[in-house]
Design a protein around this motif. Structure first.
Motif, PDB file in Angstrom:
ATOM      1  N   THR A 296       0.660  -9.681 -14.174  1.00  0.00           N
ATOM      2  CA  THR A 296       1.742  -9.319 -13.255  1.00  0.00           C
ATOM      3  C   THR A 296       2.742 -10.452 -13.063  1.00  0.00           C
TER       4      THR A 296
ATOM      5  N   GLU B 138      -4.773  -5.630  -8.596  1.00  0.00           N
ATOM      6  CA  GLU B 138      -3.884  -4.754  -7.832  1.00  0.00           C
ATOM      7  C   GLU B 138      -3.117  -3.880  -8.826  1.00  0.00           C
ATOM      8  N   TYR B 139      -2.876  -2.654  -8.408  1.00  0.00           N
ATOM      9  CA  TYR B 139      -2.288  -1.684  -9.327  1.00  0.00           C
ATOM     10  C   TYR B 139      -0.870  -1.277  -8.930  1.00  0.00           C
ATOM     11  N   ASN B 140      -0.358  -1.836  -7.813  1.00  0.00           N
ATOM     12  CA  ASN B 140       1.004  -1.485  -7.403  1.00  0.00           C
ATOM     13  C   ASN B 140       2.029  -1.946  -8.432  1.00  0.00           C
ATOM     14  N   THR B 141       1.841  -3.151  -8.957  1.00  0.00           N
ATOM     15  CA  THR B 141       2.790  -3.662  -9.953  1.00  0.00           C
ATOM     16  C   THR B 141       2.756  -2.811 -11.216  1.00  0.00           C
TER      17      THR B 141
ATOM     18  N   ALA C   3       1.970   0.353 -11.395  1.00  0.00           N
ATOM     19  CA  ALA C   3       2.640   1.615 -11.070  1.00  0.00           C
ATOM     20  C   ALA C   3       4.152   1.441 -11.089  1.00  0.00           C
ATOM     21  N   ASP C   4       4.633   0.325 -10.550  1.00  0.00           N
ATOM     22  CA  ASP C   4       6.071   0.056 -10.519  1.00  0.00           C
ATOM     23  C   ASP C   4       6.618  -0.060 -11.939  1.00  0.00           C
TER      24      ASP C   4
ATOM     25  N   SER D  90       6.790   3.320 -13.728  1.00  0.00           N
ATOM     26  CA  SER D  90       7.849   4.204 -13.230  1.00  0.00           C
ATOM     27  C   SER D  90       9.229   3.789 -13.717  1.00  0.00           C
TER      28      SER D  90
ATOM     29  N   TYR E 285      -3.282   6.704  -9.865  1.00  0.00           N
ATOM     30  CA  TYR E 285      -2.523   5.852  -8.944  1.00  0.00           C
ATOM     31  C   TYR E 285      -1.307   5.233  -9.628  1.00  0.00           C
ATOM     32  N   THR E 286      -1.482   4.810 -10.864  1.00  0.00           N
ATOM     33  CA  THR E 286      -0.409   4.083 -11.547  1.00  0.00           C
ATOM     34  C   THR E 286       0.468   4.969 -12.408  1.00  0.00           C
TER      35      THR E 286
END
Length: 347
Positions: free
Chosen positions: A149, A189-192, A194-195, A198, A222-223
């Motif tokens: 990340t 962490e999987y938010n990055t 997913a971002d 997208s 989630y991602t």
């Protein structure tokens, strides 16, 4: 619910499922890659190879570049910090049969980062762009990239690097959900991820802490990633690939392998290690794999695992290792050494 999206494609290579074996130095050698492919991995990536061809004459490099007998697509990961040298390494590997070239910008190891390679490259986005453009231009086969990340919590630049990758012609991106300074500590962490998924239009593979079919399904949902990339979760548990694939397709868990199957897969793996490395090195390398297999066997407590590892680690000959495995998993079934010598395997 089963994922109805088209399966990921890298260049002309359509993957058969959404489960990829991550490249791991000292782990994803040819015997392990072949085993994981047989047990359901849709794509396997070899150990990283230095981009300096002057070092390819060493035994370690020759073994890392050995893909004989493997089904395609054969994926070779290269590591380095010089764009021209990486481009030449890509050309040479493609000439030797590599069907996908993967660039390592994710390894957190000090000996790699100290040479301005691996995840250290994430600190220099201009150099990242130079490397990606040079390697893509150098070969006709697809080029992929593995990153983290970012370098640290204050430099979470994975999205910018992903956009550079897409612009340069990278055809798939694997993202480990940690920055370099975390190494393997804490939780991914999987938010990055997913971002990133997208905001780019190339396949994205989510990596980090995927150790069960349920976790794989959660991370994909989630991602929005196109596939999961499994690393440490496969050590000692190569069945994880078929288990994840089955769960993603059917929403149900497969039963765990039987004791006989566990023994047969272990025997086959050890036999392949002995054949690939030679008896002396094969026996030594088998020890770490046996330790991982024991650690993944949840019936065994830590004390029993230590006891078994200690007993296995003093064995000096392949036949002793085969018989140890058979006695451990299937006592009374006869000597495994004779069956291994006769070519009986789990295949």
């Amino acid at each position: 619910m089963p994922d109805s999206r088209p399966l990921p494609q890298i260049g002309r290579h359509r993957l058969p499922n959404r489960v990829v074996l991550a490249p791991m130095a000292g782990v994803t050698d040819r015997p392990f890659r072949q085993l994981c492919r047989r047990l359901g991995a849709g794509l396997v990536v070899g150990e990283m190879v230095t981009s300096d061809p002057s070092l390819w004459h060493t035994r370690k490099s020759r073994q890392r570049m050995d893909h004989r007998g493997e089904p395609g697509p054969r994926t070779v990961q290269i590591a380095g910090g010089d764009a021209a040298m990486l481009a030449e390494a890509a050309r040479l590997n493609a000439a030797q049969g590599a069907e996908i070239i993967d660039i390592n910008m994710g390894c957190p190891a000090k000996k790699v980062c100290n040479k301005a390679a691996g995840s250290a490259l994430l600190r220099d986005e201009a150099l990242v762009a130079e490397i990606l453009e040079a390697v893509v231009a150098a070969v006709d086969v697809p080029v992929t990239l593995k990153i983290r990340t970012g370098w640290c919590a204050d430099s979470n630049n994975g999205l910018r690097v992903a956009r550079l990758a897409e612009s340069a012609g990278i055809q798939a991106l694997a993202v480990h959900g940690r920055h370099r300074q975390q190494r393997y500590s804490g939780q991914a962490e999987y938010n990055t991820i997913a971002d990133i998924k997208s905001r780019v239009n190339i396949p994205v593979f989510a990596n980090g802490d995927i150790d069960s079919p349920e976790k794989a399904a959660f991370v994909l949902d989630y991602t929005g990633a196109d596939a999961v990339m499994v690393g440490r979760g496969a050590q000692g548990n190569p069945w994880i690939f078929r288990e994840i694939d089955h769960y993603l397709r059917h929403g149900q868990a497969l039963p765990p392998p039987t004791e006989r199957e566990r023994a047969d897969v272990l025997l086959d793996h050890l036999s392949a290690l002995h054949a690939f490395y030679g008896e002396t090195m094969g026996v030594r390398i088998a020890r770490k794999h046996l330790g991982w297999y024991l650690a993944s066997d949840h019936r065994l407590g830590e004390g029993r695992q230590r006891e078994l590892r200690a007993a296995f680690n003093v064995l000096q000959h392949p036949a002793e290792q085969y018989d140890f495995i058979d006695d451990l998993f299937c006592p009374g079934s006869g000597p495994a050494s004779s069956r291994a010598a006769n070519g009986i395997s789990a295949a």
